[in-house]
Motif scaffolding. Structure first.
Motif, mmCIF file in Angstrom:
data_model
loop_
_atom_site.group_PDB
_atom_site.id
_atom_site.type_symbol
_atom_site.label_atom_id
_atom_site.label_comp_id
_atom_site.label_asym_id
_atom_site.label_seq_id
_atom_site.Cartn_x
_atom_site.Cartn_y
_atom_site.Cartn_z
ATOM 1 N N GLY A 35 0.834 -1.194 0.000
ATOM 2 C CA GLY A 35 0.000 0.000 0.000
ATOM 3 C C GLY A 35 0.866 1.240 0.000
ATOM 4 O O GLY A 35 1.133 1.844 -1.030
ATOM 5 N N SER A 54 2.894 -0.446 4.735
ATOM 6 C CA SER A 54 1.554 -1.021 4.888
ATOM 7 C C SER A 54 1.315 -1.933 3.684
ATOM 8 O O SER A 54 1.637 -1.582 2.548
ATOM 9 C CB SER A 54 0.487 0.060 4.984
ATOM 10 O OG SER A 54 0.433 0.815 3.810
ATOM 11 N N TYR A 55 0.789 -3.102 3.958
ATOM 12 C CA TYR A 55 0.601 -4.082 2.895
ATOM 13 C C TYR A 55 -0.639 -4.919 3.164
ATOM 14 O O TYR A 55 -1.186 -4.917 4.268
ATOM 15 C CB TYR A 55 1.825 -4.986 2.758
ATOM 16 C CG TYR A 55 2.075 -5.882 3.951
ATOM 17 C CD1 TYR A 55 1.562 -7.168 3.997
ATOM 18 C CD2 TYR A 55 2.804 -5.432 5.041
ATOM 19 C CE1 TYR A 55 1.780 -7.991 5.084
ATOM 20 C CE2 TYR A 55 3.024 -6.240 6.130
ATOM 21 C CZ TYR A 55 2.514 -7.519 6.151
ATOM 22 O OH TYR A 55 2.727 -8.317 7.247
ATOM 23 N N SER A 56 -1.076 -5.603 2.143
ATOM 24 C CA SER A 56 -2.226 -6.494 2.287
ATOM 25 C C SER A 56 -1.978 -7.782 1.513
ATOM 26 O O SER A 56 -1.126 -7.830 0.617
ATOM 27 C CB SER A 56 -3.498 -5.817 1.771
ATOM 28 O OG SER A 56 -3.403 -5.571 0.388
ATOM 29 N N ARG A 63 -4.551 -7.333 6.301
ATOM 30 C CA ARG A 63 -3.895 -6.033 6.161
ATOM 31 C C ARG A 63 -2.990 -5.853 7.357
ATOM 32 O O ARG A 63 -3.411 -6.064 8.487
ATOM 33 C CB ARG A 63 -4.899 -4.894 6.131
ATOM 34 C CG ARG A 63 -5.751 -4.851 4.897
ATOM 35 C CD ARG A 63 -6.720 -3.663 4.982
ATOM 36 N NE ARG A 63 -7.579 -3.640 3.841
ATOM 37 C CZ ARG A 63 -7.367 -2.863 2.775
ATOM 38 N NH1 ARG A 63 -6.357 -2.035 2.766
ATOM 39 N NH2 ARG A 63 -8.186 -2.913 1.752
#
Length: 70
Positions: A35, A54-56, A63
């Motif tokens: 993200g 931030s990642y998903s 998340r």
């Protein structure tokens, strides 16, 4: 990231780290979607750089945020 441990800090360092993280995740963890990647100096110490990713993982609806200092 080892390459940046002893680099002089400048604006291009953040861009290079951002690019490298995105490239490596795309190659080795294609199911992970990055993200935002943000940077900040850590607690009054200009010799450290804080990194926040931030990642998903859309397949499992996860998340997360990864924070580390180099």
């Amino acid at each position: 990231l080892n390459r940046y441990l002893f680099e002089n800090y400048g604006q291009d360092v953040e861009g290079n780290i951002n690019k490298k993280i995105r490239e490596q995740v795309q190659i080795y963890l294609p199911v992970v979607k990055i993200g935002q990647i943000s940077f900040g100096t850590a607690d009054q110490d200009n010799n450290r750089l804080g990194v926040r990713v931030s990642y998903s993982i859309p397949n499992i609806g996860a998340r997360e945020i990864l924070e580390f200092t180099i």
